[in-house]
Design an enzyme around this catalytic site. Structure first.
Site, PDB file in Angstrom:
ATOM      1  N   ASP A 184       0.805  -1.225   0.000  1.00  0.00           N
ATOM      2  CA  ASP A 184       0.000   0.000   0.000  1.00  0.00           C
ATOM      3  C   ASP A 184       0.838   1.275   0.000  1.00  0.00           C
ATOM      4  O   ASP A 184       0.279   2.376   0.061  1.00  0.00           O
ATOM      5  CB  ASP A 184      -0.937   0.017   1.214  1.00  0.00           C
TER       6      ASP A 184
ATOM      7  N   ARG B 192       0.355  -1.772   7.595  1.00  0.00           N
ATOM      8  CA  ARG B 192       0.883  -0.553   6.978  1.00  0.00           C
ATOM      9  C   ARG B 192       1.843   0.225   7.880  1.00  0.00           C
ATOM     10  O   ARG B 192       2.417   1.230   7.457  1.00  0.00           O
ATOM     11  CB  ARG B 192      -0.260   0.375   6.551  1.00  0.00           C
TER      12      ARG B 192
ATOM     13  N   ARG C 212      -9.859   5.849  10.851  1.00  0.00           N
ATOM     14  CA  ARG C 212      -8.412   5.649  10.785  1.00  0.00           C
ATOM     15  C   ARG C 212      -7.599   6.677  11.572  1.00  0.00           C
ATOM     16  O   ARG C 212      -6.403   6.486  11.744  1.00  0.00           O
ATOM     17  CB  ARG C 212      -7.947   5.699   9.326  1.00  0.00           C
TER      18      ARG C 212
ATOM     19  N   HIS D 119     -11.602   7.330   4.843  1.00  0.00           N
ATOM     20  CA  HIS D 119     -10.701   8.469   4.963  1.00  0.00           C
ATOM     21  C   HIS D 119     -11.430   9.732   4.522  1.00  0.00           C
ATOM     22  O   HIS D 119     -12.305   9.686   3.646  1.00  0.00           O
ATOM     23  CB  HIS D 119      -9.470   8.305   4.055  1.00  0.00           C
TER      24      HIS D 119
ATOM     25  N   CYS E  18      -5.130   9.548  -3.144  1.00  0.00           N
ATOM     26  CA  CYS E  18      -4.407   8.565  -2.331  1.00  0.00           C
ATOM     27  C   CYS E  18      -2.998   8.328  -2.859  1.00  0.00           C
ATOM     28  O   CYS E  18      -2.071   8.090  -2.078  1.00  0.00           O
ATOM     29  CB  CYS E  18      -5.173   7.252  -2.303  1.00  0.00           C
TER      30      CYS E  18
END
Length: 285
Positions: free
Chosen positions: A79, A104, A149, A178, A278
């Site tokens: 990611d 992550r 998150r 997000h 992103c």
């Protein structure tokens, strides 16, 4: 709620400003776990197509005259291509990320090393946050998401680290996990006009909706179909708005408001729960 009702009768003249972006090549990109509703490890990623789509995005930025720095991908971190999540930077200050999921967490160290090597002061966080995934920078304020998150404690920490007021906005729909998939900054307010955003109200709590409508009374409210096509996960330089090609309704509304939509294909990255923004961190002036 319609896009038509929030479109100005006379579109203002928009001005682009050269930006400084950070991207991470997708050499490691794949979907091998599931940490958001979009990820399904049983759905194969076409990695060759992903590389071509990412390169096309980089070429668009270069063609618009923006600076692009590349973050070296790290083996085993699929990611990392979603470079926006690793930090949030304003002027010479950077607030680092502390990822919510263990898959992550190592990405944060790579971002810190990269940014410090570039001469930036990096504040290491004590609280969970995912960088520009949940922090969107305007001239006078930072909009900050929480609920999935990023914690509200991180909002206060970021405010101190960045020296910029932070406005907390609660996200309530897990598909919009997000802030940068529920809201995009069209104009950050550095030009002659006011700051301008596009957003999907149903992704936010009632209190957050009231806050955003008070702050941005003329904001563009996006259709659900365009929001689900990651249309709000765009990157704007104040005039040119790079967004997923599938978000056709949003593109039409942007054109009516004086922006220039620049559609791109990033279908492979949607499999990982991300799109244009992103894949793009910005080092804000």
């Amino acid at each position: 709620m319609t896009q038509i009702l929030t479109t100005p009768l006379v579109a203002p003249v928009r001005s682009a400003r050269t930006r400084h972006y950070v991207m991470c090549p997708p050499t490691e990109f794949d979907v091998v776990y599931s940490i958001n509703p979009w990820m399904d490890p049983s759905t194969a990623v076409d990695r060759e197509l992903a590389r071509a789509q990412w390169q096309a995005l980089q070429d668009v930025y270069a063609g618009l005259g923006h600076r692009i720095d590349l973050l070296e991908p790290v083996a085993g971190l699929p990611d990392m291509v979603f470079a926006a999540n690793g930090a949030v930077s304003v002027a010479d200050r950077t607030y680092g990320a502390a990822f919510a999921f263990p898959q992550r967490q190592a990405e944060a160290h790579a971002h810190v090393d990269f940014l410090r090597a570039a001469g930036r002061e990096v504040h290491r966080p004590a609280h969970t946050n995912e960088g520009e995934g949940d922090f969107l920078v305007l001239r006078d304020v930072v909009l900050a998401g929480h609920g999935f998150r990023t914690t509200t404690d991180a909002h206060r920490e970021a405010e101190a680290a960045l020296g910029r007021p932070v406005v907390s906005l609660e996200l309530v729909d897990p598909r919009f996990y997000h802030l940068d998939v529920a809201l995009g900054v069209l104009d950050d307010g550095h030009g002659d006009g006011p700051a301008d955003i596009a957003w999907f109200p149903a992704a936010f709590s009632p209190a957050a909706r009231r806050t955003l409508r008070r702050m941005f009374p003329g904001a563009l409210e996006c259709f659900e179909a365009d929001a689900l096509a990651f249309g709000l996960n765009f990157v704007s330089d104040g005039r040119n708005v790079v967004l997923p090609a599938e978000a056709t309704g949003l593109a039409a509304s942007l054109r009516e408001r004086g922006y220039e939509p620049v559609p791109v294909e990033l279908s492979e990255f949607v499999k990982g729960g991300g799109s244009v923004k992103c894949c793009t961190a910005e080092l804000h002036r």
